[in-house]
Write an enzyme that holds these catalytic residues in place. Structure first.
Site, PDB file in Angstrom:
ATOM      1  N   GLY A  38       3.220  -3.432  10.633  1.00  0.00           N
ATOM      2  CA  GLY A  38       4.601  -3.584  11.070  1.00  0.00           C
ATOM      3  C   GLY A  38       5.390  -4.656  10.350  1.00  0.00           C
ATOM      4  CD  GLU A  92      -3.266  -3.473   7.568  1.00  0.00           C
ATOM      5  OE1 GLU A  92      -2.096  -3.309   7.221  1.00  0.00           O
ATOM      6  OE2 GLU A  92      -4.184  -2.683   7.259  1.00  0.00           O
ATOM      7  CB  ILE A  96      -0.963   0.479  11.088  1.00  0.00           C
ATOM      8  CG1 ILE A  96      -1.930  -0.695  10.879  1.00  0.00           C
ATOM      9  CG2 ILE A  96      -0.710   1.183   9.758  1.00  0.00           C
ATOM     10  CD1 ILE A  96      -3.297  -0.291  10.391  1.00  0.00           C
ATOM     11  CG  ASN A 144      -1.839   1.155   1.325  1.00  0.00           C
ATOM     12  OD1 ASN A 144      -1.967   1.931   0.386  1.00  0.00           O
ATOM     13  ND2 ASN A 144      -2.498   1.291   2.466  1.00  0.00           N
ATOM     14  CG  LEU A 145       2.428   2.561  -3.597  1.00  0.00           C
ATOM     15  CD1 LEU A 145       2.803   3.216  -4.922  1.00  0.00           C
ATOM     16  CD2 LEU A 145       3.602   1.810  -3.016  1.00  0.00           C
ATOM     17  CE  LYS A 146      -0.523   2.819   5.235  1.00  0.00           C
ATOM     18  NZ  LYS A 146      -0.379   2.928   6.703  1.00  0.00           N
ATOM     19  CG  HIS A 183      -6.156   0.966   5.288  1.00  0.00           C
ATOM     20  ND1 HIS A 183      -5.648   1.900   6.173  1.00  0.00           N
ATOM     21  CD2 HIS A 183      -5.146   0.087   5.042  1.00  0.00           C
ATOM     22  CE1 HIS A 183      -4.393   1.601   6.439  1.00  0.00           C
ATOM     23  NE2 HIS A 183      -4.064   0.506   5.771  1.00  0.00           N
ATOM     24  CB  ALA A 228       2.271   0.821   3.934  1.00  0.00           C
ATOM     25  CB  SER A 229       6.041   2.574   6.393  1.00  0.00           C
ATOM     26  OG  SER A 229       5.956   1.630   7.438  1.00  0.00           O
TER      27      SER A 229
END
Length: 222
Positions: free
Chosen positions: A181, A141, A146, A9-11, A93, A202-203
């Site tokens: 995470g 999640e 997150i 997920n690039l958010k 989400h 994502a991150s």
């Protein structure tokens, strides 16, 4: 799904926009070809069309609204997401929560348009409720993890196992992903060993100096 699934997920991270998004998509395509894993991305809405047409990876919207074509300025129309070339969409989400009624309407709209659905949940009870809507995936999640750098696979493996069991009890045809995470191949392996078919993250990829190296590590133990 036979192959493990990694959905990035690039958010709305700066690191996931424009040329950065293309760098991540290219890395996902390369690692998917090497590993046999399925690696998808969920870019910003403005990137759906170029990502879907330039890369041989599944592309998902980050959200759709429970609307039909008409006067809905500023909303995300499921038909527009499909027209842009997306394979599927995230729904509910933790950063874009919906009511149960709207989740159900979004799943139905997506099914009608042949869009895959990934319904995000935050515990085993909501996972069971989501499974009753017959999405393609339920993604568990815990919101407190997150973006924390603390992996759900290590911090709370029990919630993964309980959610897998809860989903299977309601609808064994629904696949389960987990996220929050996730940052290493070990995290992914634990999740898969607990019965999921992959991860949503994502991150750890989007903010990495070398997204390709991180993706390669994520699938290294599968």
């Amino acid at each position: 799904m036979d192959s493990p699934f990694v959905l990035v997920n690039l958010k709305t991270y700066q690191e996931g926009m424009g040329s950065n998004a293309h760098r991540i998509a290219a890395a996902a395509e390369t690692v998917a070809k090497e590993s046999g894993a399925v690696i998808g991305i969920a870019p910003a809405f403005t990137e759906l069309h170029p990502m879907s047409h330039h890369y041989a990876i599944p592309v998902y919207a980050q959200h759709i609204d429970a609307i039909t074509p008409g006067a809905h300025t500023g909303h995300i129309l499921p038909e527009a997401v499909r027209s842009a070339g997306a394979r599927g969409t995230l729904i509910n989400h933790s950063e874009r929560r919906l009511t149960l009624a709207d989740i159900g309407a979004c799943v139905e709209s997506a099914r009608r348009l042949h869009l895959e659905t990934v319904v995000c949940t935050n515990n085993d009870a909501t996972s069971a409720a989501a499974a009753a809507l017959r999405p393609d995936y339920v993604a568990i999640e815990p919101p407190e993890l997150i973006g924390s750098g603390v992996s759900v696979s290590k911090a709370d493996p029990g919630i993964i196992e309980r959610s897998v069991n809860a989903v299977r009890a309601v609808n064994p045809d629904v696949n389960v992903l987990t996220g929050a995470g996730i940052q290493s191949g070990e995290c992914v392996k634990i999740a898969v060993d607990l019965g999921t078919c992959g991860v949503l993250l994502a991150s750890s990829v989007v903010k990495a100096d070398d997204p390709e190296a991180v993706l390669r590590d994520l699938v290294s133990l599968l």
